[in-house]
Design a protein around this motif. Structure first.
Motif, short mmCIF file in Angstrom:
data_model
loop_
_atom_site.label_atom_id
_atom_site.label_comp_id
_atom_site.label_asym_id
_atom_site.label_seq_id
_atom_site.Cartn_x
_atom_site.Cartn_y
_atom_site.Cartn_z
N TYR A 38 36.83 -112.79 1.08
CA TYR A 38 36.12 -112.75 -0.20
C TYR A 38 34.78 -112.07 0.03
CZ TYR A 38 33.81 -114.15 -4.51
OH TYR A 38 33.11 -114.13 -5.70
N ARG A 69 44.70 -120.59 -9.19
CA ARG A 69 43.95 -119.34 -9.10
C ARG A 69 44.41 -118.35 -10.19
NH1 ARG A 69 42.29 -117.26 -3.54
NH2 ARG A 69 41.94 -119.11 -2.25
N THR A 70 43.51 -117.52 -10.63
CA THR A 70 43.89 -116.42 -11.51
C THR A 70 44.67 -115.39 -10.70
OG1 THR A 70 41.89 -115.13 -11.03
CG2 THR A 70 41.77 -116.74 -12.85
N GLU A 72 43.95 -112.38 -10.13
CA GLU A 72 43.00 -111.63 -9.29
C GLU A 72 42.64 -112.42 -8.04
OE1 GLU A 72 43.20 -110.29 -13.30
OE2 GLU A 72 42.60 -112.28 -12.56
N GLN A 73 42.40 -113.71 -8.19
CA GLN A 73 42.08 -114.55 -7.03
C GLN A 73 43.28 -114.70 -6.10
OE1 GLN A 73 40.89 -117.93 -9.34
NE2 GLN A 73 38.71 -117.47 -9.20
N ARG A 75 45.66 -112.55 -5.58
CA ARG A 75 45.97 -111.30 -4.86
C ARG A 75 45.09 -111.11 -3.63
NH1 ARG A 75 46.62 -109.19 -10.51
NH2 ARG A 75 48.88 -108.93 -10.81
N ARG A 76 44.05 -111.91 -3.48
CA ARG A 76 43.25 -111.85 -2.25
C ARG A 76 43.96 -112.52 -1.08
NH1 ARG A 76 38.42 -114.01 -5.32
NH2 ARG A 76 38.78 -115.90 -4.10
N CYS A 89 50.52 -118.28 -11.30
CA CYS A 89 49.06 -118.26 -11.27
C CYS A 89 48.50 -118.94 -12.52
CB CYS A 89 48.54 -116.83 -11.20
SG CYS A 89 49.02 -115.94 -9.69
N ASP A 101 52.33 -108.84 -13.76
CA ASP A 101 52.26 -109.95 -14.72
C ASP A 101 53.38 -109.83 -15.76
OD1 ASP A 101 51.34 -112.17 -16.03
OD2 ASP A 101 49.55 -111.23 -16.85
N SER A 142 41.32 -116.65 -17.08
CA SER A 142 42.40 -116.04 -17.86
C SER A 142 42.35 -116.40 -19.35
CB SER A 142 43.76 -116.45 -17.28
OG SER A 142 43.92 -115.96 -15.96
#
Length: 268
Positions: A38, A69-70, A72-73, A75-76, A89, A101, A142
């Motif tokens: 991160y 997690r969203t 975006e979170q 995908r980390r 998610c 999505d 989201s």
């Protein structure tokens, strides 16, 4: 038979350094693999043994990360060499298929969530009113739910309980996970998304793992499940006839969970 395996991520399979819960001499510590960065810094880990087990699990079953997690979170996080075909998610608000999505699923969830609960804006306004210096950040995920990042040491004793009561009267629920306090509408569940994946894959058996109050529906709807001996569910003493509990805590509980899931996914 097709086996579906749905597992929460944070403090179930992956851990920050603050959640390792490792004791003993340095020379006995397990080798760890960083699975998330991160802002350029390492953030989340699992043992190397866990990583190998998850690779075997992904080959033997339909393995689905199921997280609050969203997208975006999420995908980390790099759990596997090849990303999972499905991922849940935003606590079920998003269903990722091959990394993309599913817009129809997202739209249907929003329609369902809008019924029977107060609007997100009302919850956001309430969080502003009851926040103090102990609330470090307020966030919306989201456009579905809200959460705050808090200073646990400065958190007033009854603050979460009072928030839980206020939310319950309005069709919402709360969850305290680490430094985050989540407020989610009751209709937003990982279990609903897991059931949809089971339908699409024709799964005959479902296994699940999780550590928080937000995982209860997922654990209960699975044929068998497991939770770690730490976290919200452990602190509240939650149990069920079909849910096992690890003997280890922290990152070694994550390894135990991975082993448990693989053993049952490959059982004759």
């Amino acid at each position: 038979m097709t086996v579906l395996v749905c597992s929460d991520l944070d403090r179930t399979l992956i851990y920050s350094a603050a959640a390792f819960a490792l004791d003993g001499p340095d020379e006995t510590m397990p080798r760890l693999l960083c699975v998330e960065f991160y802002q350029g810094a390492p953030l989340s880990y699992m043992t190397e043994a866990s990583a190998r087990t998850l690779e075997a699990l992904a080959k033997a079953a339909t393995f689905v990360p199921a997280t609050t997690r969203t997208p975006e979170q999420y995908r980390r996080v790099h759990l596997l060499e090849k990303p999972a075909s499905y991922a849940i998610c935003a606590n079920g608000g998003h269903l990722l298929v091959d990394g993309e999505d599913d817009s129809e699923w997202a739209a249907s969830v929003r329609t369902q969530v809008a019924d029977g609960c107060a609007p997100l804006a009302a919850v956001q306004e309430h969080l502003v009113q009851v926040s103090g210096d102990f609330v470090l950040k307020r966030r919306v995920a989201s456009d579905l739910f809200a959460y705050t990042v808090v200073d646990r040491a400065a958190l007033p004793p009854n603050w979460v309980d009072d928030l839980t009561g206020w939310c319950a009267e309005r069709g919402w629920r709360t969850s305290l996970q680490g430094r985050k306090v989540y407020c989610l509408p009751n209709g937003l569940t990982k279990a609903a998304a897991a059931e949809e994946i089971a339908r699409r894959t024709g799964a005959s058996t479902t296994l699940a793992a999780g550590d928080s109050l937000l995982d209860i529906e997922l654990l209960e709807t699975a044929d068998v499940s497991i939770r770690p001996a730490h976290g919200e569910l452990h602190d509240t003493g939650w149990t069920s006839p079909t849910t096992d509990v690890t003997t280890a805590r922290g990152v070694l509980a994550g390894q135990e969970i991975a082993d448990w899931l693989l053993e049952r996914a490959t059982a004759p």
